[in-house]
Design a protein around this motif. Structure first.
Motif, mmCIF file in Angstrom:
data_model
loop_
_atom_site.group_PDB
_atom_site.id
_atom_site.type_symbol
_atom_site.label_atom_id
_atom_site.label_comp_id
_atom_site.label_asym_id
_atom_site.label_seq_id
_atom_site.Cartn_x
_atom_site.Cartn_y
_atom_site.Cartn_z
ATOM 1 N N PHE A 106 -6.533 -6.872 34.511
ATOM 2 C CA PHE A 106 -7.387 -8.040 34.253
ATOM 3 C C PHE A 106 -8.454 -7.705 33.211
ATOM 4 C CE2 PHE A 106 -9.218 -5.649 37.715
ATOM 5 C CZ PHE A 106 -10.589 -5.687 37.525
ATOM 6 N N PHE A 107 -8.845 -8.730 32.458
ATOM 7 C CA PHE A 107 -9.892 -8.600 31.441
ATOM 8 C C PHE A 107 -10.398 -9.993 31.091
ATOM 9 C CE2 PHE A 107 -5.838 -8.968 29.248
ATOM 10 C CZ PHE A 107 -6.084 -9.939 28.281
ATOM 11 N N VAL A 108 -11.613 -10.045 30.546
ATOM 12 C CA VAL A 108 -12.177 -11.314 30.079
ATOM 13 C C VAL A 108 -11.687 -11.555 28.653
ATOM 14 C CG1 VAL A 108 -14.285 -12.569 29.493
ATOM 15 C CG2 VAL A 108 -14.200 -11.149 31.559
ATOM 16 N N ILE A 109 -11.111 -12.705 28.408
ATOM 17 C CA ILE A 109 -10.599 -13.041 27.072
ATOM 18 C C ILE A 109 -11.786 -13.139 26.109
ATOM 19 C CG2 ILE A 109 -9.306 -14.714 25.706
ATOM 20 C CD1 ILE A 109 -7.977 -15.591 28.353
ATOM 21 N N PRO A 110 -11.787 -12.384 25.029
ATOM 22 C CA PRO A 110 -12.941 -12.376 24.129
ATOM 23 C C PRO A 110 -13.128 -13.709 23.394
ATOM 24 C CG PRO A 110 -11.154 -11.074 23.205
ATOM 25 C CD PRO A 110 -10.737 -11.446 24.594
ATOM 26 N N GLN A 111 -14.373 -14.001 23.037
ATOM 27 C CA GLN A 111 -14.693 -15.276 22.392
ATOM 28 C C GLN A 111 -14.079 -15.411 21.006
ATOM 29 O OE1 GLN A 111 -19.085 -15.051 23.630
ATOM 30 N NE2 GLN A 111 -18.795 -17.199 23.183
ATOM 31 N N ASN A 112 -13.823 -14.289 20.345
ATOM 32 C CA ASN A 112 -13.202 -14.453 19.029
ATOM 33 C C ASN A 112 -11.702 -14.741 19.141
ATOM 34 O OD1 ASN A 112 -13.027 -11.861 19.979
ATOM 35 N ND2 ASN A 112 -13.932 -10.894 18.195
ATOM 36 N N VAL A 113 -11.194 -14.850 20.362
ATOM 37 C CA VAL A 113 -9.857 -15.400 20.599
ATOM 38 C C VAL A 113 -9.972 -16.880 20.944
ATOM 39 C CG1 VAL A 113 -7.815 -15.339 22.099
ATOM 40 C CG2 VAL A 113 -8.839 -13.208 21.291
ATOM 41 N N THR A 114 -10.961 -17.234 21.763
ATOM 42 C CA THR A 114 -11.074 -18.624 22.233
ATOM 43 C C THR A 114 -11.840 -19.534 21.265
ATOM 44 O OG1 THR A 114 -13.122 -18.190 23.482
ATOM 45 C CG2 THR A 114 -11.030 -17.860 24.639
ATOM 46 N N CYS A 115 -12.309 -18.987 20.149
ATOM 47 C CA CYS A 115 -13.141 -19.818 19.266
ATOM 48 C C CYS A 115 -12.344 -20.900 18.545
ATOM 49 C CB CYS A 115 -13.889 -18.946 18.256
ATOM 50 S SG CYS A 115 -12.825 -18.096 17.084
ATOM 51 N N LYS A 116 -11.044 -20.685 18.353
ATOM 52 C CA LYS A 116 -10.234 -21.673 17.640
ATOM 53 C C LYS A 116 -8.970 -21.962 18.429
ATOM 54 C CE LYS A 116 -11.954 -20.522 13.056
ATOM 55 N NZ LYS A 116 -11.618 -20.086 11.671
ATOM 56 N N ILE A 117 -8.531 -23.233 18.352
ATOM 57 C CA ILE A 117 -7.349 -23.632 19.102
ATOM 58 C C ILE A 117 -6.105 -22.950 18.531
ATOM 59 C CG2 ILE A 117 -8.351 -25.831 19.791
ATOM 60 C CD1 ILE A 117 -6.680 -27.181 17.635
ATOM 61 N N GLY A 118 -5.102 -22.753 19.392
ATOM 62 C CA GLY A 118 -3.858 -22.135 18.955
ATOM 63 C C GLY A 118 -3.312 -21.195 20.006
ATOM 64 N N ASP A 119 -2.174 -20.623 19.694
ATOM 65 C CA ASP A 119 -1.528 -19.663 20.589
ATOM 66 C C ASP A 119 -1.651 -18.264 19.998
ATOM 67 O OD1 ASP A 119 -0.768 -21.719 22.271
ATOM 68 O OD2 ASP A 119 1.220 -21.938 21.355
#
Length: 238
Positions: free
Chosen positions: A64-77
């Motif tokens: 387990f890990f927290v998904i970093p914000q520079n992954v969640t900042c823009k929509i997409g896969d």
């Protein structure tokens, strides 16, 4: 909870996240026992851009890990994987087969997080410049107080007091500078894939000034201890 396959390719797990999420956790049941391994996740978020970080493994063999914000900042896969090592020395790597983090557009648009990061860095840089100026002033004041104490002390007590005050002033400046360095380093950690090379130079300059202040503080404290112990000669005008 999705299974993350290490032995063979199977159905690709998908982790859903909302745009701008800052605390979304990815969790995977592992198909092999990895409880004694050191693990890191990695994401490809653009051309020649990869985000990496530490991944925890529970006693139940869940990664387990927290998904970093520079992954969640823009929509997409965003394709990701977890690499397992025998130790933190990163030896004998075994990687999982890929998973996907799918980021959905958030109706509440708070602006581009990279612009937010840039604003953070500009503010931190301005604060660092101010702190650097204060550091120079504190260093100069420490020199002045040391000189004044040595030349004009009327007795050992006043000399020790002057040295102590100068040391405390220098310590305070060191602490203030270090706090700013820590703040700036935290921002760099948070936005690690952005290019803030100019700010790194400011941090380096501030660290140099902090080191200078620490040296002066040590000198002043040694001097004070010498006075307190009666080992330093004090000239008294009569």
């Amino acid at each position: 909870m999705d299974k993350l396959n290490i032995e063979r390719r199977s159905v690709t797990p998908i982790v859903d996240a909302m745009q701008y999420d800052a605390g979304r956790q990815a969790e995977f049941t592992l198909t092999e026992d990895m409880t004694n391994k050191y693990a890191e996740y990695s994401f490809k978020i653009g051309e020649n851009r990869t985000v990496k970080g530490h991944c925890d493994i529970s006693e139940d063999n869940v990664a387990f890990f927290v998904i970093p914000q520079n992954v969640t900042c823009k929509i997409g896969d965003y394709p990701g994987s977890i690499t397992f090592y025998d130790s933190s020395e990163l030896d004998n790597a075994i990687s999982s087969f890929p998973f996907i983090v799918s980021v959905t557009k958030n109706p509440k648009q708070d602006g581009d997080v990279y612009e937010t990061a840039l604003t953070d860095m500009i503010n931190a840089t301005n604060a660092a410049v101010s702190a650097a100026q204060s550091a120079n002033t504190a260093a100069s004041n420490a020199d002045s107080k040391a000189s004044a104490a040595e030349q004009a002390a009327e007795n050992a007590d006043s000399k020790a007091s002057a040295a102590n005050n100068a040391a405390q002033s220098a310590n305070s400046a060191v602490s203030s500078a270090q706090n700013l360095i820590d703040q700036m380093n935290n921002i760099l950690d948070k936005w690690g894939d952005a290019d803030f090379s100019a700010v790194l130079n400011t941090i380096s300059d501030l660290q140099d000034k902090t080191s200078t202040l620490e040296d002066k503080t040590t000198t002043l404290e040694n001097w004070k201890n010498s006075v307190d112990g009666g080992n330093d000669d004090v000239m008294i005008e009569v």
